[in-house]
Design a protein around this motif. Structure first.
Motif, PDB file in Angstrom:
ATOM      1  N   LEU B 180       0.831  -1.211   0.000  1.00 56.73           N
ATOM      2  CA  LEU B 180       0.000   0.000   0.000  1.00 56.73           C
ATOM      3  C   LEU B 180       0.862   1.256   0.000  1.00 56.73           C
ATOM      4  N   GLY B 181       2.116   1.115   0.390  1.00 59.25           N
ATOM      5  CA  GLY B 181       3.035   2.248   0.367  1.00 59.25           C
ATOM      6  C   GLY B 181       2.704   3.340   1.365  1.00 59.25           C
ATOM      7  N   VAL B 182       2.132   2.978   2.522  1.00 56.36           N
ATOM      8  CA  VAL B 182       1.814   4.004   3.512  1.00 56.36           C
ATOM      9  C   VAL B 182       2.964   4.118   4.522  1.00 56.36           C
ATOM     10  N   LYS B 183       3.147   5.344   5.053  1.00 55.96           N
ATOM     11  CA  LYS B 183       4.259   5.575   5.977  1.00 55.96           C
ATOM     12  C   LYS B 183       3.798   5.938   7.385  1.00 55.96           C
ATOM     13  N   ASN B 184       2.713   6.724   7.463  1.00 56.78           N
ATOM     14  CA  ASN B 184       2.232   7.163   8.771  1.00 56.78           C
ATOM     15  C   ASN B 184       0.899   6.485   9.064  1.00 56.78           C
ATOM     16  N   VAL B 185       0.874   5.637  10.075  1.00 57.45           N
ATOM     17  CA  VAL B 185      -0.329   4.848  10.305  1.00 57.45           C
ATOM     18  C   VAL B 185      -0.806   4.975  11.745  1.00 57.45           C
ATOM     19  N   ALA B 186      -2.049   4.579  11.971  1.00 59.67           N
ATOM     20  CA  ALA B 186      -2.616   4.540  13.318  1.00 59.67           C
ATOM     21  C   ALA B 186      -2.987   3.102  13.644  1.00 59.67           C
ATOM     22  N   ILE B 187      -2.975   2.777  14.932  1.00 56.43           N
ATOM     23  CA  ILE B 187      -3.407   1.459  15.396  1.00 56.43           C
ATOM     24  C   ILE B 187      -4.559   1.667  16.364  1.00 56.43           C
ATOM     25  N   TYR B 188      -5.629   0.910  16.190  1.00 59.37           N
ATOM     26  CA  TYR B 188      -6.788   1.009  17.081  1.00 59.37           C
ATOM     27  C   TYR B 188      -7.112  -0.408  17.531  1.00 59.37           C
ATOM     28  N   ALA B 189      -6.701  -0.759  18.755  1.00 57.52           N
ATOM     29  CA  ALA B 189      -6.770  -2.162  19.178  1.00 57.52           C
ATOM     30  C   ALA B 189      -7.738  -2.357  20.338  1.00 57.52           C
ATOM     31  N   ASP B 190      -8.162  -3.604  20.505  1.00 60.70           N
ATOM     32  CA  ASP B 190      -9.058  -3.989  21.593  1.00 60.70           C
ATOM     33  C   ASP B 190      -8.218  -4.308  22.824  1.00 60.70           C
ATOM     34  N   ASN B 191      -8.306  -3.442  23.818  1.00 56.84           N
ATOM     35  CA  ASN B 191      -7.450  -3.597  24.989  1.00 56.84           C
ATOM     36  C   ASN B 191      -7.869  -4.758  25.879  1.00 56.84           C
ATOM     37  N   SER B 192      -9.038  -5.359  25.616  1.00 61.28           N
ATOM     38  CA  SER B 192      -9.493  -6.443  26.484  1.00 61.28           C
ATOM     39  C   SER B 192      -9.189  -7.809  25.870  1.00 61.28           C
TER      40      SER B 192
END
Lengths: 291, 396
Positions: B180-192
């Motif tokens: 995809l060639g992306v450099k700046n990403v976010a992570i949204y995870a399930d903490n449980s």
């Protein structure tokens, strides 16, 4: 315009809490009972809306009205079956019964349909508007307007109609109201009917806005609405609305600051703080004990 | 994958008479007819969830296993020896799985056990496999604890066909950075969820190793329904891509709400997304431009996958899913090991399994590392108008 966006998010969430909190606060105002089954009426309302939209092909407003009507009946049945006999019992007995009713309804629904979630269908073509750089969806606008309209109607009912007058009289002094010829039982039933109808409406609105409904969905919103009612001053109708909105905005702000895991905790910290420092709530007045 | 069976059940239910639950399959006397070396069959135990809560995984794998075994036997068997399956239903229960493993190793004297489908039911058999020196191959137990116990020791006799959970994070990171060639990403995870947290951690590590930057890390908790405030926060960080390793119940809502807020960047998750409910919750439009890692795709243009699809279709009249493919592959993994070992002796099979290297299977090219974790390719699927479409295969 991140802050405007967050404000919109917070008010949308808060108006759902406010709708549920209205039912809590009315019932408490009249018979001093914290009706923990209220969150389950909200859940049933969501499912009735779901069935009437997907199963019977109704559109939004008929589904909303049907759900409110059925929830009103369910509210009256709960009152007549579970609470009426306990009216002169201790408050703790009634509270425990309310928790029992709540569990009974949750597990009853799980028994009937299983615990898996259902997805609300899209009843409107959802468009998004750009408001000063913030996104606001038609759904959010509709939810806000339905909530506001229902609250205005409720305010009208309580202050301008005969049944509203009776409610206020019963909440002030049930014994004296009875002596004045007010049918206390019917007034209490009417209170449950109105409060449950609002919970049913909140259920349908919640389903449309958040898509996912399941038999345990009433637990957390129910508790939050309870916090909202206490925050605004339990028993006071404008207080429930204000409390709901404040709670929604506070939760959103907590998430917006990056503490999304603390949002539920924030709601209950508010409950503890308000109980310590101003137990009568934001709108509550200091009442003098009559001797 | 996502099943950690309650260990407490195990203690309570070992007393059950599950030992009698088995049912063997096949008549088993054909082996000697083909003039094999030592005249016997290769007895393979199958210990799967054929009934109970996760029966769909177990029965899917049993179908795949049966197809592979029929193919091999019709073809003359392995070095002239036919495979004979001894199937036991573990009823999706860890205690039953233990009982079944005891029966297979001590009474049926199988050379190797295939199963169970879930991590919990496989872990419940690990000690028995080690004690009886019988190799155990789980087709789909993805938890790292299946082959490496809490103390960090490798369960010598336990193997698996599927990749492990953190590997999907690695694959997603490589796909995001390279394809995809992306450099700046976010992570949204399930903490449980340990599953989600493990994927998020491995994604972050590998994405940063590749040279990308994780500019926002947010968490939610299972059963939440309002994600808008956190999504607003993520949006203002302007990521080019968001990694959401979670289960479909919440992911469906996150995807829908993100699209409503005008977040148009690619979103990606793992096999926890794989459910029709995801489509109901998010809607087909919102799912466009989202990707998942998975074990297998029926659309994969690879020749072996096509051949498998056709054979499966012919036998069962439907298109195979990932569990069918993993069951099928497990038998071929075993066949390869027996051929290299030159014998159906349990210890020799185990030694050969440890040396598996570059074996071509339907679910990808398979090698095994020192922790008995497979090193294999993963499939990337893309949602297009509500359909899962094969996108690419990524090698580790």
């Amino acid at each position: 315009m991140e802050w405007l966006q967050q404000l919109i998010n917070g008010i949308s969430l808060g108006s759902i809490y406010a709708l549920i909190a209205l039912g809590y606060t009315m019932v408490y105002g009249i018979i001093k009972l914290i009706n923990f089954a209220h969150g389950e009426v909200f859940m049933i309302g969501a499912f009735i809306g779901y069935i009437s939209i997907t199963g019977w092909g109704l559109s939004f407003f008929p589904a909303l009205l049907l759900s409110m009507a059925i929830c009103a009946v369910i509210g009256v049945i709960i009152e007549r079956v579970a609470y009426k006999r306990l009216r002169n019992a201790t408050r703790i007995a009634a509270l425990i019964t309310a928790i029992g009713v709540s569990l009974l309804i949750q597990n009853g629904v799980i028994y009937i349909r299983g615990a898996q979630p259902a997805a609300y269908p899209e009843v409107f073509a959802n468009k998004t508007f750009n408001l000063f750089g913030a996104q606001i969806s038609t759904q959010a606008i509709l939810i806000l307007s339905v909530s506001v309209v229902l609250m205005i109607i409720l305010q009208f009912v309580v202050h301008k109609t005969k049944i509203g007058k009776a409610m206020r009289a019963v909440s002030y002094d049930a014994e004296a109201a009875k002596l004045m010829g007010i049918n206390v039982d019917n007034t209490i039933s009417a209170t449950f009917a109105i409060g449950s109808a609002l919970a049913g409406a909140a259920g349908v609105i919640f389903g449309i806005y958040y898509t996912k409904i399941d038999p345990l969905m009433g637990v957390i919103p129910g508790l939050k609405a309870f916090v909202a009612a206490v925050l605004g001053g339990i028993g006071i109708i404008p207080g429930a609305v204000a409390g709901g909105l404040v709670l929604g905005v506070v939760e959103t702000v907590v998430s917006a600051l990056g503490f999304s895991l603390w949002r539920d905790a924030a709601a209950f910290i508010i409950l503890i703080l308000i109980l310590i420092f101003k137990p009568s709530g934001i709108f509550g007045k200091h009442t003098r004990e009559k001797v | 994958m996502k099943f950690k069976r309650a260990w407490s059940l195990l203690a309570a239910m070992t007393l059950g008479v599950g030992l009698l639950a088995g049912c063997s399959d096949g008549d088993g006397d054909k082996g000697s007819a083909s003039g094999s070396k030592d005249g016997g069959d290769i007895k393979v135990g199958v210990n799967l969830e054929l009934s109970g809560a996760v029966a769909s995984y177990g029965t899917s794998e049993a179908d795949g296993i049966q197809l592979a075994v029929d193919e091999i036997n019709d073809d003359g068997g392995i070095d002239g020896q036919k495979i004979k399956l001894v199937k036991i239903d573990n009823k999706s229960d860890a205690a039953e799985a233990t009982n079944a493993a005891i029966k297979l190793t001590t009474q049926e004297n199988v050379s190797v056990i295939i199963g169970a489908a879930t991590s919990g039911a496989t872990v419940a058999q690990a000690q028995i496999a080690n004690d009886n020196k019988t190799p155990l191959i789980s087709p789909s137990g993805t938890s790292p604890t299946v082959t490496v116990n809490e103390k960090g020791d490798v369960n010598e006799y336990v193997f698996r066909t599927s990749f492990i959970d953190p590997f999907q994070g690695t694959v997603a990171a490589n796909f995001a950075y390279n394809d995809l060639g992306v450099k700046n990403v976010a992570i949204y995870a399930d903490n449980s969820s340990d599953y989600s947290k493990g994927l998020a951690a491995s994604f972050k590590e590998d994405f940063e190793k590749a040279g990308g930057k994780v500019i926002a890390e947010e968490s939610y908790v299972a059963k939440d329904s309002d994600f808008r405030s956190t999504l607003t926060r993520i949006k203002s960080a302007n990521p080019e891509f968001i990694f959401i390793p979670g289960y479909y119940e919440e992911v469906g809502l996150i995807v829908k709400q993100a699209r409503e807020m005008g977040i148009d960047v690619p979103l990606m998750g793992a096999d926890g997304w794989d459910s029709p409910t995801l489509l109901d919750l998010a809607g087909a439009d919102a799912l466009n431009n989202t990707f998942t890692t998975n074990h297998y795709s029926a659309d994969d243009p690879d020749g072996a996958v096509k051949a498998f699809n056709d054979k499966f279709n012919e036998k069962y009249g439907k298109s195979p899913d990932a569990f069918n493919a993993l069951g099928y592959d497990t038998v071929y993994l075993l066949k390869d090991a027996i051929e290299r070992a030159g014998s159906a002796d349990s210890t020799k099979i185990k030694e050969a399994l440890e040396k598996t290297d570059g074996l071509d299977l339907v679910t990808g090219t398979y090698s095994v590392d020192e922790n008995h974790h497979p090193v294999k390719s993963a499939t990337i699927l893309e949602y297009k108008d509500g359909e899962q479409v094969f996108n690419t295969k990524v090698n580790p």
